[in-house]
Design an enzyme around this catalytic site. Structure first.
Site, PDB file in Angstrom:
ATOM      1  N   HIS A 239       5.813  -0.307  -2.484  1.00  0.00           N
ATOM      2  CA  HIS A 239       5.425   0.850  -3.747  1.00  0.00           C
ATOM      3  C   HIS A 239       5.424   2.050  -3.510  1.00  0.00           C
ATOM      4  CE1 HIS A 239       3.297  -3.352  -5.142  1.00  0.00           C
ATOM      5  NE2 HIS A 239       4.694  -3.436  -5.426  1.00  0.00           N
TER       6      HIS A 239
ATOM      7  N   ASN B  64       0.820  -1.366   0.009  1.00  0.00           N
ATOM      8  CA  ASN B  64       0.026   0.047   0.024  1.00  0.00           C
ATOM      9  C   ASN B  64       0.703   1.233   0.000  1.00  0.00           C
ATOM     10  OD1 ASN B  64      -2.009  -1.766   0.148  1.00  0.00           O
ATOM     11  ND2 ASN B  64      -2.647  -1.303   2.087  1.00  0.00           N
TER      12      ASN B  64
HETATM   13  P1  NAD Z   1      -5.826  -5.910  -4.926  1.00  0.00           P
HETATM   14  O1  NAD Z   1      -7.004  -4.915  -5.220  1.00  0.00           O
HETATM   15  O2  NAD Z   1      -5.400  -6.746  -6.151  1.00  0.00           O
HETATM   16  O3  NAD Z   1      -6.403  -7.050  -4.006  1.00  0.00           O
HETATM   17  C1  NAD Z   1      -7.322  -6.720  -2.856  1.00  0.00           C
HETATM   18  C2  NAD Z   1      -7.624  -7.869  -2.073  1.00  0.00           C
HETATM   19  O4  NAD Z   1      -8.125  -7.276  -1.040  1.00  0.00           O
HETATM   20  C3  NAD Z   1      -8.540  -8.815  -2.861  1.00  0.00           C
HETATM   21  O5  NAD Z   1      -7.989 -10.327  -2.637  1.00  0.00           O
HETATM   22  C4  NAD Z   1      -9.841  -8.533  -1.780  1.00  0.00           C
HETATM   23  O6  NAD Z   1     -10.520  -9.830  -1.804  1.00  0.00           O
HETATM   24  C5  NAD Z   1      -9.362  -8.211  -0.534  1.00  0.00           C
HETATM   25  N1  NAD Z   1     -10.163  -7.337   0.394  1.00  0.00           N
HETATM   26  C6  NAD Z   1     -11.168  -6.565  -0.084  1.00  0.00           C
HETATM   27  N2  NAD Z   1     -11.645  -6.194   0.932  1.00  0.00           N
HETATM   28  C7  NAD Z   1     -11.140  -6.510   2.071  1.00  0.00           C
HETATM   29  C8  NAD Z   1     -11.284  -6.479   3.377  1.00  0.00           C
HETATM   30  N3  NAD Z   1     -12.069  -5.654   3.926  1.00  0.00           N
HETATM   31  N4  NAD Z   1     -10.280  -7.099   4.387  1.00  0.00           N
HETATM   32  C9  NAD Z   1      -9.421  -7.960   3.696  1.00  0.00           C
HETATM   33  N5  NAD Z   1      -9.238  -8.155   2.306  1.00  0.00           N
HETATM   34  C10 NAD Z   1      -9.931  -7.550   1.788  1.00  0.00           C
HETATM   35  O7  NAD Z   1      -4.734  -5.061  -4.161  1.00  0.00           O
HETATM   36  P2  NAD Z   1      -3.192  -5.514  -4.022  1.00  0.00           P
HETATM   37  O8  NAD Z   1      -3.092  -7.018  -3.779  1.00  0.00           O
HETATM   38  O9  NAD Z   1      -2.740  -4.946  -2.739  1.00  0.00           O
HETATM   39  O10 NAD Z   1      -2.552  -5.176  -5.217  1.00  0.00           O
HETATM   40  C11 NAD Z   1      -2.764  -3.988  -6.059  1.00  0.00           C
HETATM   41  C12 NAD Z   1      -1.826  -2.884  -5.988  1.00  0.00           C
HETATM   42  O11 NAD Z   1      -2.712  -1.862  -5.552  1.00  0.00           O
HETATM   43  C13 NAD Z   1      -0.691  -2.847  -4.905  1.00  0.00           C
HETATM   44  O12 NAD Z   1       0.399  -2.542  -5.689  1.00  0.00           O
HETATM   45  C14 NAD Z   1      -0.870  -1.707  -4.294  1.00  0.00           C
HETATM   46  O13 NAD Z   1       0.202  -0.686  -3.953  1.00  0.00           O
HETATM   47  C15 NAD Z   1      -2.140  -0.749  -4.860  1.00  0.00           C
HETATM   48  N6  NAD Z   1      -2.978  -0.187  -3.991  1.00  0.00           N
HETATM   49  C16 NAD Z   1      -2.957   0.419  -2.901  1.00  0.00           C
HETATM   50  C17 NAD Z   1      -3.765   0.932  -2.036  1.00  0.00           C
HETATM   51  C18 NAD Z   1      -3.536   1.580  -0.733  1.00  0.00           C
HETATM   52  O14 NAD Z   1      -2.505   2.173  -0.514  1.00  0.00           O
HETATM   53  N7  NAD Z   1      -4.443   1.542   0.248  1.00  0.00           N
HETATM   54  C19 NAD Z   1      -5.262   0.999  -2.661  1.00  0.00           C
HETATM   55  C20 NAD Z   1      -5.331   0.344  -3.961  1.00  0.00           C
HETATM   56  C21 NAD Z   1      -4.276  -0.290  -4.554  1.00  0.00           C
END
Ligand code: NAD
Length: 232
Positions: free
Chosen positions: A104, A87
């Site tokens: 990241h 994240n």
């Molecule tokens: P992803 O979106 O690919 O996967 C998210 C995962 O979280 C899924 O498996 C989903 O089922 C699960 N999920 C959804 N709600 C949930 C909850 N309440 N509790 C637990 N799990 C839950 O995201 P990823 O695997 O982190 O990879 C995608 C990329 O997105 C990363 O490189 C990241 O840097 C970036 N990203 C970061 C943020 C952030 O900083 N918060 C937000 C969005 C994307």
């Protein structure tokens, strides 16, 4: 103290109000990821990319760490906890976690478009068009885009190899190289996966899946690991 290594992804921040990428209603449905998270997208339309991250940053400032972030802090009383996060939000740090490796980048920082080593805190939520690094070049978000190197990966592998217990929370394990970390967990180490959906773990042995959202799931994990209720 045993070393508890936790790999987190967008899902751990979902209950704080930050959208994940792959879920229904996630960011990828609204934006083309190739446009906003690649160097090519930046070259094509830097204003649009800047606006996307400015909006994410503005949203982040209104969000707070949830019980999952806080539960990992509580675990520090029992374990040497190291968090490796994909994240770019700062919710682990704001919750109070002591050891957080950011794979990241950091949404609340900017970097020089010419000298990536020149990194700056952003005052507020916006990188403005006229903002420049000290050498006079424009600033971009300090995040790792698809196709860019992940400099912290080697450290992440070392930390993963040292884990006595390994936990995966809220990541689809779709984004490489981060997803490959599971391959570096030592043989015989207990692995827990907390996610309400099925996660690709390639049938690795010794995995316990806690099929819950992070807030509830970290409470269950806490009980399993300490025998106590999470005091939140
Ligand atoms: P992803 O979106 O690919 O996967 C998210 C995962 O979280 C899924 O498996 C989903 O089922 C699960 N999920 C959804 N709600 C949930 C909850 N309440 N509790 C637990 N799990 C839950 O995201 P990823 O695997 O982190 O990879 C995608 C990329 O997105 C990363 O490189 C990241 O840097 C970036 N990203 C970061 C943020 C952030 O900083 N918060 C937000 C969005 C994307």
């Amino acid at each position: 103290m045993q070393k508890l290594v936790v790999l987190t992804g967008a899902g751990i921040s979902a209950e704080s109000g930050i959208k994940t990428f792959r879920d229904t209603g996630g960011l990828w449905e609204e934006y083309d990821i190739m446009e906003v998270a690649t160097p090519q997208g930046w070259d094509k339309n830097p204003e649009m990319v800047q606006k996307f991250y400015n909006e994410r940053r503005r949203q982040l400032l209104e969000c707070k760490p949830n019980n999952a972030h806080k539960g990992l802090v509580e675990l520090e009383k029992y374990f040497d906890v190291e968090i490796i996060t994909q994240n770019v939000d700062d919710l682990h740090e704001r919750a109070g976690s002591k050891k957080v490796l950011l794979l990241h980048g950091e949404l609340r920082k900017a970097q020089s478009t010419r000298y990536p080593g020149l990194v700056y805190d952003i005052d507020g939520w916006e990188i403005k068009e006229e903002d420049r690094c000290e050498k006079g070049y424009p600033l971009r978000p300090h995040v790792v885009w698809f196709g860019e190197p992940v400099p912290a990966m080697e450290t992440a592998i070392e930390i993963t190899r040292e884990a006595d217990i390994f936990v995966v929370i809220g990541t689809s394990l779709n984004v490489y190289p981060a997803a490959s970390l599971l391959d570096y967990v030592s043989h015989g180490v207990r692995v827990y996966i907390i996610d309400p959906e099925e996660v690709m773990h390639h049938g690795r042995a010794g995995i316990e899946v806690i099929k819950e959202k992070a807030g509830v799931g970290v409470g269950i994990l806490f009980k399993k690991l300490t025998g106590k209720n999470l005091p939140l």
